[in-house]
Design a protein around this motif. Structure first.
Motif, PDB file in Angstrom:
ATOM      1  N   ARG A 490       0.957  -1.296  -0.021  1.00  0.00           N
ATOM      2  CA  ARG A 490       0.088  -0.010  -0.098  1.00  0.00           C
ATOM      3  C   ARG A 490       0.800   1.184   0.241  1.00  0.00           C
ATOM      4  NH1 ARG A 490      -2.129  -4.023   2.559  1.00  0.00           N
ATOM      5  NH2 ARG A 490      -0.494  -3.860   4.425  1.00  0.00           N
ATOM      6  N   ASP A 491       0.557   2.356  -0.553  1.00  0.00           N
ATOM      7  CA  ASP A 491       1.297   3.410  -0.600  1.00  0.00           C
ATOM      8  C   ASP A 491       0.084   4.936   0.007  1.00  0.00           C
ATOM      9  OD1 ASP A 491      -0.617   4.118  -2.574  1.00  0.00           O
ATOM     10  OD2 ASP A 491       1.104   4.130  -4.214  1.00  0.00           O
ATOM     11  N   ASP A 492       0.822   5.918  -0.228  1.00  0.00           N
ATOM     12  CA  ASP A 492       0.166   7.262   0.158  1.00  0.00           C
ATOM     13  C   ASP A 492      -1.442   7.381  -0.421  1.00  0.00           C
ATOM     14  OD1 ASP A 492       1.780   7.676  -1.727  1.00  0.00           O
ATOM     15  OD2 ASP A 492       1.797   9.954  -1.176  1.00  0.00           O
ATOM     16  N   ILE A 493      -1.394   6.863  -1.667  1.00  0.00           N
ATOM     17  CA  ILE A 493      -2.343   6.976  -2.607  1.00  0.00           C
ATOM     18  C   ILE A 493      -3.492   6.191  -2.076  1.00  0.00           C
ATOM     19  CG2 ILE A 493      -3.364   6.653  -4.886  1.00  0.00           C
ATOM     20  CD1 ILE A 493      -0.592   7.313  -6.030  1.00  0.00           C
ATOM     21  N   THR A 494      -3.483   4.968  -1.561  1.00  0.00           N
ATOM     22  CA  THR A 494      -4.297   4.037  -1.139  1.00  0.00           C
ATOM     23  C   THR A 494      -5.108   4.654   0.006  1.00  0.00           C
ATOM     24  OG1 THR A 494      -2.541   2.323  -1.411  1.00  0.00           O
ATOM     25  CG2 THR A 494      -4.587   1.724  -0.164  1.00  0.00           C
ATOM     26  N   TYR A 495      -4.377   5.434   0.988  1.00  0.00           N
ATOM     27  CA  TYR A 495      -4.975   5.904   2.070  1.00  0.00           C
ATOM     28  C   TYR A 495      -5.735   7.124   1.929  1.00  0.00           C
ATOM     29  CZ  TYR A 495      -2.926   1.723   4.833  1.00  0.00           C
ATOM     30  OH  TYR A 495      -2.852   0.521   5.087  1.00  0.00           O
ATOM     31  N   THR A 496      -5.067   7.886   0.992  1.00  0.00           N
ATOM     32  CA  THR A 496      -5.714   9.269   0.754  1.00  0.00           C
ATOM     33  C   THR A 496      -6.722   8.947  -0.069  1.00  0.00           C
ATOM     34  OG1 THR A 496      -3.261  10.263   0.301  1.00  0.00           O
ATOM     35  CG2 THR A 496      -5.318  11.552  -0.863  1.00  0.00           C
ATOM     36  N   SER A 497      -7.177   7.980  -0.801  1.00  0.00           N
ATOM     37  CA  SER A 497      -8.480   7.562  -1.319  1.00  0.00           C
ATOM     38  C   SER A 497      -9.331   7.300  -0.539  1.00  0.00           C
ATOM     39  CB  SER A 497      -8.155   6.644  -2.393  1.00  0.00           C
ATOM     40  OG  SER A 497      -7.210   6.717  -3.557  1.00  0.00           O
ATOM     41  N   LEU A 498      -9.025   6.532   0.649  1.00  0.00           N
ATOM     42  CA  LEU A 498      -9.992   6.125   1.535  1.00  0.00           C
ATOM     43  C   LEU A 498     -10.520   7.241   2.308  1.00  0.00           C
ATOM     44  CD1 LEU A 498      -8.272   2.735   3.148  1.00  0.00           C
ATOM     45  CD2 LEU A 498     -10.588   3.027   1.926  1.00  0.00           C
ATOM     46  N   VAL A 499      -9.599   8.042   2.863  1.00  0.00           N
ATOM     47  CA  VAL A 499      -9.933   9.405   3.716  1.00  0.00           C
ATOM     48  C   VAL A 499     -10.837  10.159   2.759  1.00  0.00           C
ATOM     49  CG1 VAL A 499      -7.801  10.798   3.384  1.00  0.00           C
ATOM     50  CG2 VAL A 499      -9.098  11.014   5.358  1.00  0.00           C
ATOM     51  N   THR A 500     -10.296  10.623   1.697  1.00  0.00           N
ATOM     52  CA  THR A 500     -11.118  11.317   0.770  1.00  0.00           C
ATOM     53  C   THR A 500     -12.576  10.766   0.741  1.00  0.00           C
ATOM     54  OG1 THR A 500      -9.033  11.951  -0.448  1.00  0.00           O
ATOM     55  CG2 THR A 500     -11.292  12.662  -1.449  1.00  0.00           C
ATOM     56  N   ARG A 501     -12.728   9.855   0.237  1.00  0.00           N
ATOM     57  CA  ARG A 501     -14.063   8.828  -0.215  1.00  0.00           C
ATOM     58  C   ARG A 501     -15.052   8.879   1.296  1.00  0.00           C
ATOM     59  NH1 ARG A 501     -15.217   9.737  -5.207  1.00  0.00           N
ATOM     60  NH2 ARG A 501     -13.699   8.612  -6.545  1.00  0.00           N
ATOM     61  N   PHE A 502     -14.220   8.711   2.407  1.00  0.00           N
ATOM     62  CA  PHE A 502     -15.151   8.384   3.543  1.00  0.00           C
ATOM     63  C   PHE A 502     -15.381   9.994   3.932  1.00  0.00           C
ATOM     64  CE2 PHE A 502     -12.345   4.625   5.195  1.00  0.00           C
ATOM     65  CZ  PHE A 502     -13.069   3.886   4.633  1.00  0.00           C
ATOM     66  N   ASN A 503     -14.683  11.074   3.588  1.00  0.00           N
ATOM     67  CA  ASN A 503     -15.125  12.353   3.898  1.00  0.00           C
ATOM     68  C   ASN A 503     -16.275  12.720   3.049  1.00  0.00           C
ATOM     69  OD1 ASN A 503     -13.335  13.036   6.159  1.00  0.00           O
ATOM     70  ND2 ASN A 503     -11.830  14.149   4.536  1.00  0.00           N
ATOM     71  N   GLU A 504     -16.149  12.163   1.841  1.00  0.00           N
ATOM     72  CA  GLU A 504     -17.443  12.407   0.810  1.00  0.00           C
ATOM     73  C   GLU A 504     -18.706  11.707   1.257  1.00  0.00           C
ATOM     74  OE1 GLU A 504     -15.911  11.361  -2.799  1.00  0.00           O
ATOM     75  OE2 GLU A 504     -14.850  12.740  -3.006  1.00  0.00           O
ATOM     76  N   LEU A 505     -18.685  10.778   2.153  1.00  0.00           N
ATOM     77  CA  LEU A 505     -19.748   9.728   2.500  1.00  0.00           C
ATOM     78  C   LEU A 505     -20.074  10.434   3.940  1.00  0.00           C
ATOM     79  CD1 LEU A 505     -18.547   6.344   1.645  1.00  0.00           C
ATOM     80  CD2 LEU A 505     -20.263   7.640   0.622  1.00  0.00           C
ATOM     81  N   GLY A 506     -19.386  11.185   4.437  1.00  0.00           N
ATOM     82  CA  GLY A 506     -19.738  11.733   5.949  1.00  0.00           C
ATOM     83  C   GLY A 506     -19.448  10.671   6.971  1.00  0.00           C
ATOM     84  N   LYS A 507     -18.408   9.865   6.591  1.00  0.00           N
ATOM     85  CA  LYS A 507     -17.911   8.896   7.564  1.00  0.00           C
ATOM     86  C   LYS A 507     -16.564   9.511   8.241  1.00  0.00           C
ATOM     87  CE  LYS A 507     -20.260   4.869   5.065  1.00  0.00           C
ATOM     88  NZ  LYS A 507     -21.151   4.602   6.332  1.00  0.00           N
TER      89      LYS A 507
END
Length: 906
Positions: A490-507
């Motif tokens: 995994r790299d920084d892109i993996t986790y950046t995608s997660l935090v970005t999408r979770f923010n969009e979902l309100g999680k």
């Protein structure tokens, strides 16, 4: 020369009749043949077959070599198959030819036939077949060949050792490659260079540089190819490393041939030192089209369009005809600067020189038209005309269609691509997954995931990241986490995608949990991921966590990042800490429009309307052009501040002064401004004159205004129109029922509520959260599911209400709002937070009047600052007053009579 040899051959053959002499004559003629004399080879081949001379090994070997020199591998294989006897030389040159032409499968297959025939391979045979295994990334077959090398006693041979080193490194076995290299006796320059190359390809740049130092230490001289590989590593290690390599080239007197000059030019251009690149170009007289193309590419990389075109024209004036790579570079420039006109001119030039059928150039054309043209038609035309589109061609087309909004076609194109025998790569599949995310198609994402598992290619990091992003964007959180865990790396892109999408979902809590996973993987936050985590903290109200992230940004040197600073301004503003927000904003060296928007928004949401409008004027005075978001903030501020005329002026100036076309959100705020002022006729007029189609939100805003001003007929009309667009939105039923109730029509109110129940629509529960000692606690209105937590809070709320009555307040409270989530969160924070710490609550809905009065009185009774951010603004309560300046509750008790140290409230 060719004609003379042909004449000599014809004359010689016409005079000789003896078979032995004929064989010697053929061999002598073949020795005179040049690499471009393929027709002579055919002349010699005829008498060889006719007179049965295939048994002459020397003759056949010479003829075989001639075919291979002329790149006639098919004829060479035909002759090879006809040979009744084959020497190790014949097997080796044939296997080597397949390897050079990248027909790796044929090379490996022929080696298997050789071993079955009993012919013992030479070191060159082994070297060629091992290079084919490396090309196939076939470690299993390569390991078997390695076993044969050991059995035949070639272990330690530098030629074979170099090839084995390359094989293991390309198959991801770098440790084994290092061990093999270390076992080589008297490793030569080629072996050292091969190992350095392997380390560079594995992105082990510092190890590659250290190996170079070791190479010098043991007295092995590097050659130009060694330095080419080292310059590739220096592009990542930094400018000083590259300069050191360049100085080593000069000190060691290594000739600057075109290959080395090309690498130097590429290195300097990566650091935007194009003047140094030009000095390398002119340092020696040896130049070719590839060297000049590297200069053109350097200017393109640095977006120096004028110099790139000038260099392109200069090389043509020098008689160097630009090749497919040159044209591809110029087309890449057109894509970068979005110049369709220049792209079309280059396209016409390519047609004139006959490069329109070249696949590389075709790929660059498809990319250029997709990025520069408003239509996809030209790109599709270029693609359709391509003779042999490769994986890059298909990928470029698919990515372009995604950007043009044709996501639905991408999945079908992928299927067509596979049907035509073109294997998609990681970028292709990543693009299709992005299209699936936009289409919200979980079925297609699952189909692609299945395809990846069947092909065993799901381990590629770019594919893994795309899968994680696709699942997370579709709210398949468990799938996203599972895809993350199954990734090899995994790299920084993996986790950046997660935090970005979770923010969009309100999680937001889940977004913050990503931090621990990152650190467990040894991955540091970068400015992009850090911005996402700060945003999650802001939305969750996790102030302590946000402050920790602020400290991390300072220690990591990311405080200079504008995006990080902007997110901090937003966080402090949302948490009611205006002074901290101002301090961060003032420390931004070069603020952008997002920075100013954040500061204006922070002031406006905290009730400082005049300060917010003043900040906007400062923004304009300093030369920053407002954007669409700026006006959303300004109109919202005017609505909350009841600045009707100013709001209308701002709306009018959008198009008149700044040429910004109002969007639906601007019209929603405009209607809200007019509605609050009671100018309902003008508000409905906006709906009739606006060019955009009204959405449910705009009807809801007018329904709310109708209820506020008691306009029943308009409210009914707005409710009907809104429900036509959003029949499942319970807010329309609730607002309409309240309007009926307040208009003296309780029977219609009940009928509306019954209808809402019949449709199975429920009011979305109100949720509030409060941070206490770094942990966020959530509450739901009248929550009876967690009695252990809430029963105590309910009792405390009742106790506080009794205390308020005891001290003479007129507040009695609405029984229906007794245990709203905001009250629960405020009281929980009030009880369990440290005495000095302020209480910060986040609520997902607008704070009701009852809760507002309750919190206001509580801060009158105790010296405590309480901040509540609701769905509309930030309320800062202190000493019985709120920043929103809502009409205060009347108090009839003496504040002095209340002892601040009295613990009865607790």
């Amino acid at each position: 020369m060719t004609n003379k040899v042909a004449a000599a051959a014809s004359s010689f053959l016409s005079r000789t009749n003896e078979l032995g002499t004929l064989q010697q004559s053929c061999i002598r003629i073949l020795s005179f043949c040049e690499s471009n004399s393929s027709r002579i080879g055919l002349h010699i081949h005829c008498p060889v077959i006719k007179f049965g001379l295939l048994n002459n090994l020397d003759l056949c070997n010479n003829l075989l070599s001639l075919y291979l020199k002329t790149d006639s591998i098919w004829n060479a294989r035909k002759l090879f198959d006809e040979m009744p006897q084959r020497t190790v030389f014949a097997w080796t040159v044939m296997i080597s030819a397949y390897t050079k032409s990248k027909e790796f499968v044929s090379a490996v297959s022929l080696f298997g036939e050789m071993m079955a025939s009993g012919t013992h391979p030479s070191e060159f045979t082994f070297s060629s077949v091992i290079r084919s295994c490396a090309g196939l990334r076939d470690l299993s077959h390569g390991a078997r060949v390695h076993g044969s090398v050991i059995k035949t006693g070639f272990l330690g041979n530098s030629v074979i050792g170099s090839s084995l080193t390359d094989l293991y490194s390309k198959c991801g076995k770098l440790k084994e490659a290092r061990e093999l290299f270390s076992s080589l006796q008297n490793a030569d320059t080629i072996s050292w260079t091969m190992m350095i190359s392997s380390l560079v390809e594995a992105r082990k740049w510092r190890e590659a540089l250290q190996l170079y130092f070791d190479m010098i230490k043991v007295g092995v001289s590097p050659n130009e190819f060694t330095f080419v590989k080292l310059l590739g590593a220096s592009s990542f290690l930094g400018l000083e490393f590259g300069k050191m390599i360049h100085s080593n080239i000069i000190v060691r007197g290594v000739p600057l041939n075109v290959v080395l000059k090309t690498s130097l030019i590429d290195f300097y251009s990566r650091f935007s030192l194009m003047e140094d690149s030009l000095r390398v170009l002119n340092s020696t007289g040896e130049q070719d089209v590839f060297l000049w193309t590297s200069v053109v590419s350097g200017f393109v990389r640095n977006l120096r369009a004028k110099e790139a075109i000038g260099t392109f024209l200069q090389m043509r004036d020098l008689g160097l005809q630009p090749n497919n790579f040159t044209y591809s570079a110029i087309l890449s420039l057109c894509s970068s600067i979005r110049s369709l006109e220049l792209g079309k001119q280059i396209h016409s030039q390519m047609i004139k020189v006959g490069l329109e059928g070249n696949t590389d150039v075709g790929n660059a054309l498809v990319d250029m038209y997709m990025k520069c043209s408003a239509s996809e038609v030209e790109a599709l035309g270029v693609f359709a005309a391509m003779i042999s589109p490769n994986v890059i061609s298909w990928t470029t087309l698919i990515l372009g269609l995604v950007d043009h909004g044709f996501e639905q076609d991408c999945f079908g194109l992928l299927m067509e691509m596979v049907a035509q025998g073109v294997e998609p790569n990681g970028v292709t599949l990543s693009g299709v997954l992005r299209a699936c995310s936009k289409l919200k198609s979980i079925r297609q994402v699952l189909e692609i995931h299945g395809y990846l598992l069947r092909r065993h290619v799901d381990g590629e990091i770019i594919i893994g990241n795309s899968l994680v992003d696709a699942y997370a964007s579709l709210n398949k959180v468990d799938y996203a986490w599972k895809a993350t865990r199954l990734m090899d790396r995994r790299d920084d892109i993996t986790y950046t995608s997660l935090v970005t999408r979770f923010n969009e979902l309100g999680k937001y809590e889940m977004a913050l949990s990503v931090i621990s996973h990152m650190f467990a993987d040894g991955i540091r936050m970068d400015p992009v991921s850090l911005t996402g985590f700060i945003s999650a903290s802001a939305n969750l109200g996790a102030l302590l966590n946000g402050k920790h992230l602020h400290c991390y940004s300072e220690k990591s040197g990311f405080s200079s990042s504008v995006s990080v600073s902007n997110s901090l301004v937003d966080m402090y503003g949302k948490c009611g800490l205006l002074e901290d927000a101002k301090k961060v904003f003032e420390e931004i060296a070069m603020p952008d429009v997002v920075s100013w928007n954040g500061m204006v928004s922070a002031l406006a949401s905290n009730g400082c309307i005049s300060s917010a409008l003043s900040a906007f004027e400062d923004m304009r005075m300093k030369g920053f052009e407002p954007d669409s978001v700026t006006f959303v903030i300004l109109l919202s501020a005017c609505s909350n501040g009841r600045l009707t005329e100013m709001g209308l002026e701002y709306f009018q100036s959008m198009k008149d002064t700044y040429n910004i076309e109002p969007q639906i959100e601007h019209y929603v705020h405009l209607v809200g401004i007019l509605g609050r002022a009671g100018r309902l006729e003008e508000a409905t007029g906006v709906l009739e004159t606006m060019q955009l189609k009204p959405n449910a939100m705009i009807f809801k805003t007018l329904l709310r205004a109708s209820r506020y001003h008691g306009n029943l007929s308009l409210g009914e009309d707005m409710a009907n129109k809104g429900l036509a667009l959003a029949p499942s939105d319970p807010a329309f039923y609730i607002l309409l029922a309240d309007l009926y109730e307040e208009s003296g029509k309780p029977e219609l109110a009940q009928k509306t509520r019954n209808l809402m129940s019949e449709k199975g629509l429920g009011k979305k529960p109100s949720q509030s959260s409060v941070e206490v000692q770094g942990k966020v606690h959530s509450f739901v209105s009248e929550d009876v599911t967690t009695m252990v937590k809430t029963s105590g809070i309910y009792a405390e709320i009742e106790s506080i209400k009794e205390e308020i009555k005891r001290f003479g307040s007129s507040y009695r409270g609405n029984e229906n709002a007794s245990f709203h989530s905001a009250k629960q969160a405020v009281v929980y924070g009030f009880i369990y937070a440290s005495p000095q710490a302020p209480v910060h609550v986040v609520k997902n809905k607008i704070l009701c009047k009852d809760c507002h009065d309750f919190v206001s009185i509580l801060t009158r009774l105790v010296d405590k600052k309480i901040t509540v951010r609701d769905g509309n603004q930030v309320h800062i309560f202190k000493n019985g007053k709120c920043s929103c300046k809502r009409e205060e509750t009347t108090y009839v008790f003496s504040y002095e009579a209340f002892n601040k140290n009295d613990k009865t409230l607790l």
